[in-house]
Design a protein around this motif. Structure first.
Motif, PDB file in Angstrom:
ATOM      1  N   UNK A  97       0.852  -1.205   0.000  1.00  0.00           N
ATOM      2  CA  UNK A  97       0.000   0.000   0.000  1.00  0.00           C
ATOM      3  C   UNK A  97       0.881   1.246   0.000  1.00  0.00           C
ATOM      4  N   UNK A  98       0.498   2.237  -0.772  1.00  0.00           N
ATOM      5  CA  UNK A  98       1.220   3.518  -0.849  1.00  0.00           C
ATOM      6  C   UNK A  98       2.673   3.327  -1.301  1.00  0.00           C
ATOM      7  N   UNK A  99       2.975   2.177  -1.900  1.00  0.00           N
ATOM      8  CA  UNK A  99       4.342   1.918  -2.388  1.00  0.00           C
ATOM      9  C   UNK A  99       4.252   1.596  -3.880  1.00  0.00           C
ATOM     10  N   UNK A 100       5.340   1.089  -4.462  1.00  0.00           N
ATOM     11  CA  UNK A 100       5.339   0.758  -5.888  1.00  0.00           C
ATOM     12  C   UNK A 100       5.942  -0.637  -6.068  1.00  0.00           C
ATOM     13  N   UNK A 101       5.769  -1.245  -7.244  1.00  0.00           N
ATOM     14  CA  UNK A 101       6.365  -2.577  -7.438  1.00  0.00           C
ATOM     15  C   UNK A 101       7.891  -2.516  -7.473  1.00  0.00           C
ATOM     16  N   UNK A 102       8.508  -3.577  -6.945  1.00  0.00           N
ATOM     17  CA  UNK A 102       9.973  -3.687  -6.961  1.00  0.00           C
ATOM     18  C   UNK A 102      10.343  -4.950  -7.743  1.00  0.00           C
ATOM     19  N   UNK A 103      11.556  -5.436  -7.558  1.00  0.00           N
ATOM     20  CA  UNK A 103      11.999  -6.634  -8.286  1.00  0.00           C
ATOM     21  C   UNK A 103      11.290  -7.895  -7.783  1.00  0.00           C
ATOM     22  N   UNK A 104      11.124  -8.879  -8.673  1.00  0.00           N
ATOM     23  CA  UNK A 104      10.482 -10.142  -8.289  1.00  0.00           C
ATOM     24  C   UNK A 104      11.313 -10.903  -7.249  1.00  0.00           C
ATOM     25  N   UNK A 105      10.650 -11.421  -6.220  1.00  0.00           N
ATOM     26  CA  UNK A 105      11.302 -12.236  -5.184  1.00  0.00           C
ATOM     27  C   UNK A 105      10.353 -13.371  -4.815  1.00  0.00           C
ATOM     28  N   UNK A 106      10.868 -14.463  -4.278  1.00  0.00           N
ATOM     29  CA  UNK A 106       9.947 -15.478  -3.765  1.00  0.00           C
ATOM     30  C   UNK A 106       9.083 -14.874  -2.650  1.00  0.00           C
ATOM     31  N   UNK A 107       7.897 -15.392  -2.489  1.00  0.00           N
ATOM     32  CA  UNK A 107       6.904 -15.000  -1.476  1.00  0.00           C
ATOM     33  C   UNK A 107       6.426 -13.546  -1.666  1.00  0.00           C
ATOM     34  N   UNK A 108       7.333 -12.594  -1.795  1.00  0.00           N
ATOM     35  CA  UNK A 108       6.939 -11.185  -1.906  1.00  0.00           C
ATOM     36  C   UNK A 108       6.513 -10.804  -3.315  1.00  0.00           C
ATOM     37  N   UNK A 109       6.935 -11.560  -4.313  1.00  0.00           N
ATOM     38  CA  UNK A 109       6.650 -11.133  -5.684  1.00  0.00           C
ATOM     39  C   UNK A 109       7.281  -9.781  -5.925  1.00  0.00           C
ATOM     40  N   UNK A 110       6.453  -8.814  -6.359  1.00  0.00           N
ATOM     41  CA  UNK A 110       7.015  -7.475  -6.612  1.00  0.00           C
ATOM     42  C   UNK A 110       6.826  -6.534  -5.417  1.00  0.00           C
ATOM     43  N   UNK A 111       6.328  -7.060  -4.310  1.00  0.00           N
ATOM     44  CA  UNK A 111       6.187  -6.236  -3.097  1.00  0.00           C
ATOM     45  C   UNK A 111       7.577  -6.034  -2.483  1.00  0.00           C
ATOM     46  N   UNK A 112       7.868  -4.820  -2.054  1.00  0.00           N
ATOM     47  CA  UNK A 112       9.198  -4.491  -1.505  1.00  0.00           C
ATOM     48  C   UNK A 112       9.597  -5.491  -0.407  1.00  0.00           C
ATOM     49  N   UNK A 113      10.859  -5.847  -0.460  1.00  0.00           N
ATOM     50  CA  UNK A 113      11.369  -6.905   0.402  1.00  0.00           C
ATOM     51  C   UNK A 113      12.423  -6.302   1.330  1.00  0.00           C
ATOM     52  N   UNK A 114      12.483  -6.749   2.583  1.00  0.00           N
ATOM     53  CA  UNK A 114      13.518  -6.261   3.511  1.00  0.00           C
ATOM     54  C   UNK A 114      14.058  -7.450   4.291  1.00  0.00           C
ATOM     55  N   UNK A 115      15.335  -7.439   4.584  1.00  0.00           N
ATOM     56  CA  UNK A 115      15.873  -8.533   5.401  1.00  0.00           C
ATOM     57  C   UNK A 115      16.544  -7.953   6.649  1.00  0.00           C
ATOM     58  N   UNK A 116      16.587  -8.758   7.683  1.00  0.00           N
ATOM     59  CA  UNK A 116      17.241  -8.320   8.913  1.00  0.00           C
ATOM     60  C   UNK A 116      18.718  -8.080   8.654  1.00  0.00           C
ATOM     61  N   UNK A 117      19.323  -8.909   7.778  1.00  0.00           N
ATOM     62  CA  UNK A 117      20.753  -8.771   7.488  1.00  0.00           C
ATOM     63  C   UNK A 117      21.085  -7.378   6.971  1.00  0.00           C
TER      64      UNK A 117
END
Ligand SMILES: Cc1cc2nc3c(=O)[nH]c(=O)nc-3n(C[C@H](O)[C@H](O)[C@H](O)COP(=O)(O)OP(=O)(O)OC[C@H]3O[C@@H](n4cnc5c(N)ncnc54)[C@H](O)[C@@H]3O)c2cc1C
Length: 459
Positions: free
Chosen positions: A421-441
């Protein structure tokens, strides 16, 4: 429903009661005696009708997630409000409904002697339903007043797509609204007026015993880090403006430091108005870029959330997501989740991820979670839940149960932001698809995450 002005709507068609004894202001969300458009409207109504004003605040035991922490924060603001209203010559009634045997229908009973009712217009949680019901029941006019943001919600007639669509509109309107507030005074004092309603006198020393008598969830303890009330909110505002704001631009992304305002709970309960905060920031001795960075969050992001919950009736579900995010989820529904944690494991902070557990601990103990880790917290629950729907329900439940600033337009918009919501598509990833992805690392490298984790262990 009839619009009276840009902040006020009349919710029903009833006529003023000519045999009334007072005007009633039902103070549900803006728990303050200044910078309050609803209170100002109620005072003007009372003066115009030659009536005194009665302000009613109730706290019931059965709102969703009712617990000791939320109750304590609200009760901590009651004593000062009684004092402040007395100083203003206004009768303030507070009723703590502690269980099934407590008196009910207190607003309806007070309404019998009222000329009209003024209520807070708040676009989510239980308030829209409260207002719908009182408008249906009352035989006198019910006015809902918007004192949520700096710019009235009515200035944005439909749902805005994202920050970039609302920002230019806000910037254009802001000079008309970012100015000192004109307070009103009552013509007739009412401090000793008799009313048909129980009145609970709250003093600080009795708060624990009052809460113990309430039929609510006693497992979530009051916060030792945040105390409710306008005076406590103002003390934090002063500290923020003097010591923290000058470095806000960089320090706001460092959960290991005291680098953001930490005012969201005071804003949520209306102890502070965003206008008062914005005016203080505007006049502060700090770099303009720091002020702009803060006002972007307080005004653009916050008012975008209010716009969203006002115009999207699906604000409490994934159905409110943009088409691209829904499509992305459909395409990845079957993706294997590397970890799958139960609600209990998440709630207890028992995952493999120390940073995530620390964020959960911060929230569970203090009643707030730092914005930077809050984004990561939400993203990881998506990665570790069997479905997107379960992830959403988990996030709403934990956020609203533990956070003092929960159950707010920002809660729903913030959680849904994790889903696109209120964001834009990003690169394809597993599970997230084009939804922005963040990692703890990668997130954990942007601040001293070890220090943050250690700090939460000492909480
Ligand atoms: C998963 C998730 C859940 C969230 N839940 C809540 C919530 O329940 N209640 C809540 O108030 N905020 C929520 N937010 C938004 C944000 O995290 C908090 O507003 C912020 O952490 C509050 O801390 P602060 O007062 O120190 O913020 P500051 O950085 O000092 O910002 C100033 C004010 O601007 C507003 N603000 C800041 N960030 C945002 C944002 N991203 N969106 C909208 N308004 C913002 C808040 O009113 C805040 O007090 C959530 C964000 C996410 C990602």
């Amino acid at each position: 429903m009839r619009r009276i002005n840009e902040r006020v709507v009349q919710l029903n068609d009833a006529e003023t009661n000519d045999n009334a004894r007072y005007v009633l202001y039902w103070m549900q969300m803006y728990k303050r005696t200044s910078h309050n458009h609803a209170l100002t409207f109620a005072i003007r109504k009372a003066n115009a009708l030659d009536q005194p004003l009665v302000v009613y605040e109730g706290l019931k035991y059965y709102y969703p997630w009712a617990n000791d922490r939320i109750h304590a924060f609200i009760l901590e603001g009651v004593e000062e409000k009684r004092r402040e209203f007395e100083r203003l010559g206004i009768r303030y009634v507070f009723f703590l409904q502690n269980g099934k045997s407590s008196p009910k229908q207190t607003v309806a009973r007070l309404a019998e002697d009222a000329a009209c009712i003024v209520t807070d217009d708040y676009p989510c949680f239980i308030i829209p339903e409260h207002n719908r019901r009182i408008a249906e029941l009352a035989t006198i006019p019910v006015y809902a007043v918007d004192s949520n943001g700096i710019i009235p919600m009515s200035k944005f007639e439909k749902e805005e797509y994202a920050a970039y669509t609302i920002r230019p509109k806000i910037n254009k309107l802001l000079p008309n609204y970012l100015k000192p507030f004109d307070e009103e005074r009552v013509n007739i004092t009412s401090v000793d007026l008799e009313v048909e309603c129980p009145d609970t006198i709250v003093v600080t020393d009795d708060i624990a015993s009052l809460i113990a008598e309430c039929d609510i969830d006693h497992s979530v303890k009051p916060s030792e880090y945040y105390r409710g009330g306008t005076a406590n909110g103002r003390a934090r505002l002063r500290k923020f403006v003097e010591d923290i704001l000058p470095n806000y631009e960089t320090a706001r992304s460092k959960p290991d430091r005291d680098g953001s305002s930490r005012l969201s709970s005071y804003l949520h309960f209306g102890f502070l108005s965003p206008l008062e905060v914005a005016v203080a920031v505007h006049g502060a001795d700090a770099p303009q870029s720091a002020k702009d960075s803060y006002l972007e969050e307080l005004i653009v992001r916050r008012e975008l959330s209010f716009n969203f919950t006002r115009h999207n009736s699906n604000y409490d579900s994934l159905a409110s997501l943009p088409a691209w995010a829904q499509k992305s989820m459909r395409g990845h529904v079957e993706d294997e989740r590397q970890f799958n944690y139960s609600l209990e494991q998440l709630e207890n902070g028992e995952t493999h991820d120390d940073l995530w557990n620390a964020a959960q601990r911060e929230m569970a103990v203090t009643g707030e979670m730092h914005n930077y880790v809050r984004m990561l917290w939400g993203k990881n629950v998506i990665a570790w839940s069997p479905t997107y729907e379960i992830a959403f329900e988990t996030l709403v439940h934990l956020n609203n149960k533990y956070c003092l600033d929960g159950r707010d337009p920002n809660s729903y918009a913030g959680i849904l932001w994790c889903f696109g919501k209120h964001d834009r598509p990003w690169m394809q990833r597993p599970v997230f698809g084009t939804i922005r992805y963040m990692t703890s690392g990668s997130t954990g490298k942007k601040f001293d995450s070890k220090k943050y984790i250690e700090w939460t262990k000492g909480l």
